[in-house]
Write an enzyme that holds these catalytic residues in place. Structure first.
Site, PDB file in Angstrom:
ATOM      1  N   ARG A 287       5.315  -3.319   7.772  1.00  0.00           N
ATOM      2  CA  ARG A 287       4.877  -1.915   7.728  1.00  0.00           C
ATOM      3  C   ARG A 287       4.647  -1.359   9.125  1.00  0.00           C
ATOM      4  O   ARG A 287       4.274  -2.085  10.036  1.00  0.00           O
ATOM      5  CB  ARG A 287       3.617  -1.752   6.858  1.00  0.00           C
ATOM      6  CG  ARG A 287       2.479  -2.680   7.204  1.00  0.00           C
ATOM      7  CD  ARG A 287       1.920  -3.287   5.912  1.00  0.00           C
ATOM      8  NE  ARG A 287       0.664  -4.006   6.117  1.00  0.00           N
ATOM      9  CZ  ARG A 287       0.616  -5.315   6.365  1.00  0.00           C
ATOM     10  NH1 ARG A 287       1.715  -6.032   6.498  1.00  0.00           N
ATOM     11  NH2 ARG A 287      -0.553  -5.901   6.506  1.00  0.00           N
TER      12      ARG A 287
ATOM     13  N   CYS B  10      -6.926  16.876  14.355  1.00  0.00           N
ATOM     14  CA  CYS B  10      -7.681  16.767  13.109  1.00  0.00           C
ATOM     15  C   CYS B  10      -8.456  18.062  12.928  1.00  0.00           C
ATOM     16  O   CYS B  10      -8.841  18.691  13.900  1.00  0.00           O
ATOM     17  CB  CYS B  10      -8.684  15.612  13.167  1.00  0.00           C
ATOM     18  SG  CYS B  10      -7.899  14.019  13.421  1.00  0.00           S
TER      19      CYS B  10
ATOM     20  N   CYS C 145     -14.323  12.962  13.940  1.00  0.00           N
ATOM     21  CA  CYS C 145     -15.378  12.029  13.564  1.00  0.00           C
ATOM     22  C   CYS C 145     -15.773  11.271  14.817  1.00  0.00           C
ATOM     23  O   CYS C 145     -14.908  10.738  15.520  1.00  0.00           O
ATOM     24  CB  CYS C 145     -14.856  11.026  12.533  1.00  0.00           C
ATOM     25  SG  CYS C 145     -13.846  11.782  11.251  1.00  0.00           S
TER      26      CYS C 145
ATOM     27  N   CYS D  94     -14.308   7.798  15.459  1.00  0.00           N
ATOM     28  CA  CYS D  94     -12.846   7.639  15.452  1.00  0.00           C
ATOM     29  C   CYS D  94     -12.415   6.444  16.305  1.00  0.00           C
ATOM     30  O   CYS D  94     -12.732   6.364  17.476  1.00  0.00           O
ATOM     31  CB  CYS D  94     -12.169   8.902  15.976  1.00  0.00           C
ATOM     32  SG  CYS D  94     -10.370   8.789  15.860  1.00  0.00           S
TER      33      CYS D  94
ATOM     34  N   ARG E  51      -9.319   5.689  16.962  1.00  0.00           N
ATOM     35  CA  ARG E  51      -8.076   5.949  17.688  1.00  0.00           C
ATOM     36  C   ARG E  51      -8.288   7.052  18.726  1.00  0.00           C
ATOM     37  O   ARG E  51      -7.437   7.885  18.966  1.00  0.00           O
ATOM     38  CB  ARG E  51      -6.964   6.305  16.700  1.00  0.00           C
ATOM     39  CG  ARG E  51      -5.566   6.106  17.293  1.00  0.00           C
ATOM     40  CD  ARG E  51      -4.467   6.279  16.270  1.00  0.00           C
ATOM     41  NE  ARG E  51      -4.122   5.064  15.582  1.00  0.00           N
ATOM     42  CZ  ARG E  51      -3.856   4.983  14.270  1.00  0.00           C
ATOM     43  NH1 ARG E  51      -3.928   6.055  13.519  1.00  0.00           N
ATOM     44  NH2 ARG E  51      -3.536   3.827  13.728  1.00  0.00           N
TER      45      ARG E  51
ATOM     46  N   ASP F 140     -14.620  -0.984  14.890  1.00  0.00           N
ATOM     47  CA  ASP F 140     -13.858  -1.578  15.992  1.00  0.00           C
ATOM     48  C   ASP F 140     -14.641  -1.425  17.298  1.00  0.00           C
ATOM     49  O   ASP F 140     -15.506  -0.560  17.420  1.00  0.00           O
ATOM     50  CB  ASP F 140     -12.509  -0.872  16.131  1.00  0.00           C
ATOM     51  CG  ASP F 140     -11.631  -1.073  14.902  1.00  0.00           C
ATOM     52  OD1 ASP F 140     -11.699  -2.162  14.308  1.00  0.00           O
ATOM     53  OD2 ASP F 140     -10.889  -0.136  14.541  1.00  0.00           O
TER      54      ASP F 140
ATOM     55  N   ASP G  77     -10.765  -5.540  12.100  1.00  0.00           N
ATOM     56  CA  ASP G  77      -9.526  -5.495  12.878  1.00  0.00           C
ATOM     57  C   ASP G  77      -9.881  -6.100  14.229  1.00  0.00           C
ATOM     58  O   ASP G  77     -10.591  -5.480  15.026  1.00  0.00           O
ATOM     59  CB  ASP G  77      -9.051  -4.034  13.004  1.00  0.00           C
ATOM     60  CG  ASP G  77      -7.532  -3.933  13.008  1.00  0.00           C
ATOM     61  OD1 ASP G  77      -6.886  -4.900  13.457  1.00  0.00           O
ATOM     62  OD2 ASP G  77      -6.998  -2.893  12.574  1.00  0.00           O
TER      63      ASP G  77
HETATM   64  C1  PLP Z   1      -3.997  -1.329   9.134  1.00  0.00           C
HETATM   65  C2  PLP Z   1      -2.681  -1.125   9.646  1.00  0.00           C
HETATM   66  C3  PLP Z   1      -1.554  -1.172   8.803  1.00  0.00           C
HETATM   67  C4  PLP Z   1      -1.672  -1.407   7.310  1.00  0.00           C
HETATM   68  O1  PLP Z   1      -2.276  -2.623   6.994  1.00  0.00           O
HETATM   69  P1  PLP Z   1      -2.584  -2.994   5.452  1.00  0.00           P
HETATM   70  O2  PLP Z   1      -3.406  -4.231   5.579  1.00  0.00           O
HETATM   71  O3  PLP Z   1      -1.275  -3.184   4.800  1.00  0.00           O
HETATM   72  O4  PLP Z   1      -3.339  -1.843   4.880  1.00  0.00           O
HETATM   73  C5  PLP Z   1      -0.321  -0.991   9.365  1.00  0.00           C
HETATM   74  N1  PLP Z   1      -0.160  -0.770  10.685  1.00  0.00           N
HETATM   75  C6  PLP Z   1      -1.219  -0.719  11.505  1.00  0.00           C
HETATM   76  C7  PLP Z   1      -0.989  -0.510  12.958  1.00  0.00           C
HETATM   77  C8  PLP Z   1      -2.519  -0.878  11.028  1.00  0.00           C
HETATM   78  O5  PLP Z   1      -3.556  -0.798  11.850  1.00  0.00           O
HETATM   79  S1  SF4 Z   2     -11.269   9.118  12.018  1.00  0.00           S
HETATM   80 FE1  SF4 Z   2     -10.220  10.008  13.827  1.00  0.00          FE
HETATM   81  S2  SF4 Z   2      -8.126  10.390  13.149  1.00  0.00           S
HETATM   82 FE2  SF4 Z   2      -9.372  10.115  11.293  1.00  0.00          FE
HETATM   83  S3  SF4 Z   2     -10.018  12.185  10.690  1.00  0.00           S
HETATM   84 FE3  SF4 Z   2     -11.652  11.359  11.958  1.00  0.00          FE
HETATM   85  S4  SF4 Z   2     -11.166  12.031  14.066  1.00  0.00           S
HETATM   86 FE4  SF4 Z   2      -9.303  12.299  12.832  1.00  0.00          FE
END
Ligand code: PLP
Ligand code: SF4
Length: 345
Positions: free
Chosen positions: A92, A101, A105, A108, A110, A271, A308
């Site tokens: 995936r 967004c 949040c 966040c 990321r 994280d 993670d």
């Molecule tokens: C979490 C994640 C996924 C999906 O992982 P699942 O365990 O299948 O939900 C895919 N790519 C990235 C970069 C992720 O962080």
């Molecule tokens: S967690 Fe980050 S990417 Fe997700 S809705 Fe909130 S600010 Fe946007």
């Protein structure tokens, strides 16, 4: 959207801020401030302990980088095929559709990417990513994520789905969004009809509800649009200090989600992202909550509690494995309450 809050000054005018909130400066690399009208209506205005407020009011502790915190602990940059396509797990990929967004949040993870206000991927970026996915047959699922996918126009979303499906006709598509929580009025029958035009495509809606009070009439209606039209909904929750880090809240959250046809999928340990330490929960506490949930919740209501791992270690369950060992062809298991049981090989 104009009725929301988009700056620190507006926030100061409308709320009495706590000391930590008022001391926020907001430098160059900080996450923007944005709170949607809908989410504002859910916040109990002057309670500084309000679990919804804590997710969206900036705090001066965001501006400190604690020991071992990083901007990109999951090393998504190292796993990036293009600046927006992350291929961390074999089957995936995650595509960062936009960095915008409707609401930001404070937890966040990321934030290296989110809120830089670059905007949606352009056609070349989409095509490059679609070609990559199409030429990697091992990729069976794509996460359309961000930022928030649904800040883009219906036409743009439709184009993106068409491109990925054109090069990979069997791709399973996860629509990852917090917008059903933050601005549910975004979701219309028109949007759902566009998505449904991709007839054979299996879609899944991935939401982020973190607290039972986020589940309201409007958000339920938004999710129902998807579910009623054959798109199952799953939820990912972030463990957050003072928001959902107790067993009763987590139990209510999971049961209420399930009742409204949203399957609790993951609960994430925070994280090690720079500036989020004050929102992280002690791992030992998360593990206790996981154990409590395993006792209290049905199998359907029970999410997987995940971490993670830093330095791009990937996702693993936080729980103990329940196997103690195996000797002379007899396995020893631990039950939830810590007693042992034998099971022959
Ligand atoms: C979490 C994640 C996924 C999906 O992982 P699942 O365990 O299948 O939900 C895919 N790519 C990235 C970069 C992720 O962080
Ligand atoms: S967690 Fe980050 S990417 Fe997700 S809705 Fe909130 S600010 Fe946007």
């Amino acid at each position: 959207m104009e009725k929301g809050i988009h700056s620190f000054d507006e926030l100061k005018k409308r709320f009495t801020l706590t000391e930590n909130e008022a001391a926020y400066k907001g430098g160059n690399n900080s996450l923007p401030i944005s709170i949607t009208p809908h989410y504002l209506s859910l916040i109990q205005s002057d309670d500084p302990q309000d679990p919804l407020r804590k997710q969206v009011f900036p705090d001066c502790r965001e501006e400190k980088e604690e020991n071992l915190e990083m901007m990109d602990p999951l090393e998504e940059n190292n796993y990036s095929i293009t600046p927006r396509l992350v291929h961390r797990y074999k089957s995936r990929v995650a595509f960062l559709t936009t960095d915008i967004c409707p609401m930001y949040c404070r937890h966040c993870f990321r934030r290296r990417f989110t809120g830089n206000l670059v905007g949606p991927a352009d056609d070349d970026e989409i095509k490059e990513a679609a070609l990559y996915v199409g030429s990697h047959k091992e990729v069976t699922e794509i996460l359309l994520t961000g930022g928030d996918l649904f800040t883009m126009s219906d036409a743009k979303i439709n184009h993106m789905i068409s491109m990925f499906r054109m090069y990979s006709p069997h791709l399973i598509i996860r629509l990852c969004t917090r917008m059903v929580v933050t601005e549910p009025s975004r979701f219309t029958q028109h949007l759902i009809d566009l998505i449904k035009q991709h007839k054979s495509a299996p879609f899944y809606l991935l939401t982020q509800f973190n607290h039972p009070r986020e589940i309201c009439k409007e958000s339920i209606e938004a999710v129902s649009l998807f579910v009623d039209n054959g798109i199952p909904a799953l939820n990912q929750t972030v463990m957050l200090h003072g928001v959902n880090d107790n067993a009763d809240t987590m139990e209510e959250l999971c049961n209420t989600l399930l009742f409204h046809r949203i399957k609790p999928y993951y609960v994430f340990q925070g994280d090690l992202v720079s500036g989020t330490a004050h929102l992280r929960v002690h791992l030992s506490k998360t593990r206790q909550i996981e154990k409590d949930m395993r006792e209290r919740l049905s199998g359907l209501a029970l999410p997987n509690f995940m971490i993670d791992l830093p330095f791009g270690g990937g996702k693993v369950p936080i729980s103990d494995s329940y196997v103690e060992g195996c000797s002379h062809n007899i396995w020893t298991f631990k039950t939830i309450d810590g007693t042992k049981r034998k099971y022959p090989n």
